[in-house]
Design an enzyme around this catalytic site. Structure first.
Site, PDB file in Angstrom:
ATOM      1  N   LYS A   1     -54.560   2.834 -20.815  1.00 54.54           N
ATOM      2  CA  LYS A   1     -54.105   4.112 -21.654  1.00 54.54           C
ATOM      3  C   LYS A   1     -55.295   4.660 -21.817  1.00 54.54           C
ATOM      4  CE  LYS A   1     -51.107   6.794 -23.862  1.00 54.54           C
ATOM      5  NZ  LYS A   1     -50.589   7.723 -23.061  1.00 54.54           N
TER       6      LYS A   1
ATOM      7  N   LEU B   1     -51.254  11.153 -26.231  1.00 54.52           N
ATOM      8  CA  LEU B   1     -52.313  10.295 -26.163  1.00 54.52           C
ATOM      9  C   LEU B   1     -52.525   9.342 -27.129  1.00 54.52           C
ATOM     10  CD1 LEU B   1     -54.971  13.160 -24.869  1.00 54.52           C
ATOM     11  CD2 LEU B   1     -53.852  11.329 -23.480  1.00 54.52           C
TER      12      LEU B   1
ATOM     13  N   CYS C   1     -54.608  15.981 -19.316  1.00 53.37           N
ATOM     14  CA  CYS C   1     -53.352  15.901 -20.094  1.00 53.37           C
ATOM     15  C   CYS C   1     -52.900  17.198 -20.114  1.00 53.37           C
ATOM     16  CB  CYS C   1     -53.781  14.897 -21.195  1.00 53.37           C
ATOM     17  SG  CYS C   1     -52.462  14.749 -22.481  1.00 53.37           S
TER      18      CYS C   1
ATOM     19  N   GLY D   1     -42.757  10.620 -11.288  1.00 55.17           N
ATOM     20  CA  GLY D   1     -41.734  10.115 -10.922  1.00 55.17           C
ATOM     21  C   GLY D   1     -41.318  10.646  -9.352  1.00 55.17           C
TER      22      GLY D   1
ATOM     23  N   GLY E   1     -45.309   9.348  -7.987  1.00 56.56           N
ATOM     24  CA  GLY E   1     -44.015   9.092  -7.525  1.00 56.56           C
ATOM     25  C   GLY E   1     -43.969   7.985  -6.382  1.00 56.56           C
TER      26      GLY E   1
ATOM     27  N   GLY F   1     -46.973   4.085 -11.677  1.00 51.87           N
ATOM     28  CA  GLY F   1     -46.851   4.500 -13.035  1.00 51.87           C
ATOM     29  C   GLY F   1     -45.271   4.258 -13.463  1.00 51.87           C
TER      30      GLY F   1
HETATM   31  C1  DHB Z   1     -49.836  12.039 -21.652  1.00 57.33           C
HETATM   32  C2  DHB Z   1     -51.068  12.246 -20.968  1.00 57.33           C
HETATM   33  C3  DHB Z   1     -51.187  12.567 -19.706  1.00 57.33           C
HETATM   34  O1  DHB Z   1     -52.237  12.511 -19.081  1.00 57.33           O
HETATM   35  C4  DHB Z   1     -50.085  12.947 -18.984  1.00 57.33           C
HETATM   36  O2  DHB Z   1     -50.185  13.140 -17.885  1.00 57.33           O
HETATM   37  C5  DHB Z   1     -48.930  12.677 -19.598  1.00 57.33           C
HETATM   38  C6  DHB Z   1     -48.734  12.480 -20.933  1.00 57.33           C
HETATM   39  C7  DHB Z   1     -49.758  11.801 -23.096  1.00 57.33           C
HETATM   40  O3  DHB Z   1     -50.465  10.596 -23.686  1.00 57.33           O
HETATM   41  O4  DHB Z   1     -49.162  12.648 -23.742  1.00 57.33           O
END
Ligand code: DHB
Length: 316
Positions: free
Chosen positions: A61, A89, A141, A228, A255, A276
């Site tokens: 993570k 996060l 993110c 996905g 995906g 993922g």
């Molecule tokens: C989160 C972080 C990511 O890099 C992503 O692509 C989707 C969600 C998160 O922790 O919110």
């Protein structure tokens, strides 16, 4: 006589068996499937379970310097062909996470690093790089205020990579966002700055879902990253364009849930594939499933090694 025929057949079978080994930035993987960041990457126990289920490597993570609670629920919403998520996060912070990393065994480990400033990324990298085989910079993110700044600006992204490379003795991958018109410029900039690999792509969007009964957005963060099956064509296009414009190895993510998906991503230019959402959908058995389907595909098409597939579509 029968024994000899049997031995002969076994030798033939083994000599035809495709070799799934691959390499990214000098790291040898027994097969190209990698646990993508964000799923089952919080504890040594879950990372080790993924390793023993056959993954070629695992990604943690994303880790920040200090512990982070993340957004409140609801943080994940299942769609017909994927998910929208805004976890925010959540993670135990770099110091605490060292205790987990020390217990991960027998598989190459990619540590996903995130921060809200270059200084924060550097501090996390300094603390964690000795416990990992590669760092992956999450510069993409979509769910926190500063989440995509580095990923969409070639200048700040390359400055970040340069500073990380100064403190990291292990290879550095940069996880790029598809949510920019600057993808190729960012990819070229991180290559020039010394990155060893590119991971593509992070989630798409951000997206939003509204509950029409209440008239309210569903996710507590309102916005979330989409993952996905439905993002695969975007991921394939991004990987193809990065492969066309850089010489860096690529971890193609987005995906992938079957051996055929993996083959497609390799042909777009990836040397390994991140998994993922398919882990969320089908559990950790998905790594062996993808490998065996990929092997069958390679056998049918008479490909002997992963190298033969990597970037095949760029040659046409
Ligand atoms: C989160 C972080 C990511 O890099 C992503 O692509 C989707 C969600 C998160 O922790 O919110």
């Amino acid at each position: 006589m029968y024994k000899e025929v049997f031995i002969f057949n076994v030798i033939i079978l083994f000599s035809m068996k495709p070799n799934l080994e691959t390499k990214i930035a000098g790291i040898k993987l027994k097969n190209p499937t990698i646990l993508a960041a964000g799923v089952l990457g919080n504890t040594a126990e879950s990372l080790n379970r993924v390793a023993s289920s056959g993954a070629g490597a695992v990604t943690t993570k994303s880790i920040t310097l200090n512990p982070k609670k993340g957004h409140s629920n609801p943080t994940v919403l299942e769609l017909e062909k994927g998910f929208v998520n805004a976890m925010g996060l959540p993670n135990p912070g770099a110091d605490k996470f060292v205790q987990e990393l020390e217990k991960v065994k027998g598989v190459p480990v990619i540590v996903s690093v995130v921060g809200s400033s270059i200084e924060e990324y550097v501090k996390v990298a300094e603390k964690l790089s000795k416990y990992a085989d590669m760092l992956e910079l999450n510069v993409s993110c979509p769910n926190v205020k500063t989440g995509m700044i580095f990923g969409s600006e070639p200048g700040s992204c390359s400055e970040l990579v340069r500073k990380i490379k100064k403190v990291s003795k292990i290879p550095v991958s940069v996880k790029l966002t598809p949510n920019t018109t600057n993808l190729i410029e960012v990819a070229k900039a991180v290559e020039k700055a010394g990155a060893d690999c590119i991971t593509a792509i992070n989630t798409v969007g951000p997206g939003m879902v509204i509950d029409i009964e209440t008239g309210k957005t569903i996710l507590s963060n309102k916005y979330g990253g989409i993952s996905g099956e439905m993002v695969k064509p975007i991921a394939v296009r991004c990987v193809y364009e990065i492969a066309q414009n850089t010489k860096l190895p690529i971890i193609g993510t987005g995906g992938i849930s079957t051996g055929k998906d993996a083959a497609e991503m390799l042909m777009a230019g990836a040397s390994a594939v991140g998994i993922g959402t398919a882990v969320k959908n089908s559990g950790i058995k998905v790594f062996r499933k993808i490998c065996s389907e990929l092997e069958q595909f390679m056998l049918r098409k008479k490909y002997k090694s992963i190298k033969e597939l990597v970037g095949l579509a760029l040659k046409s």
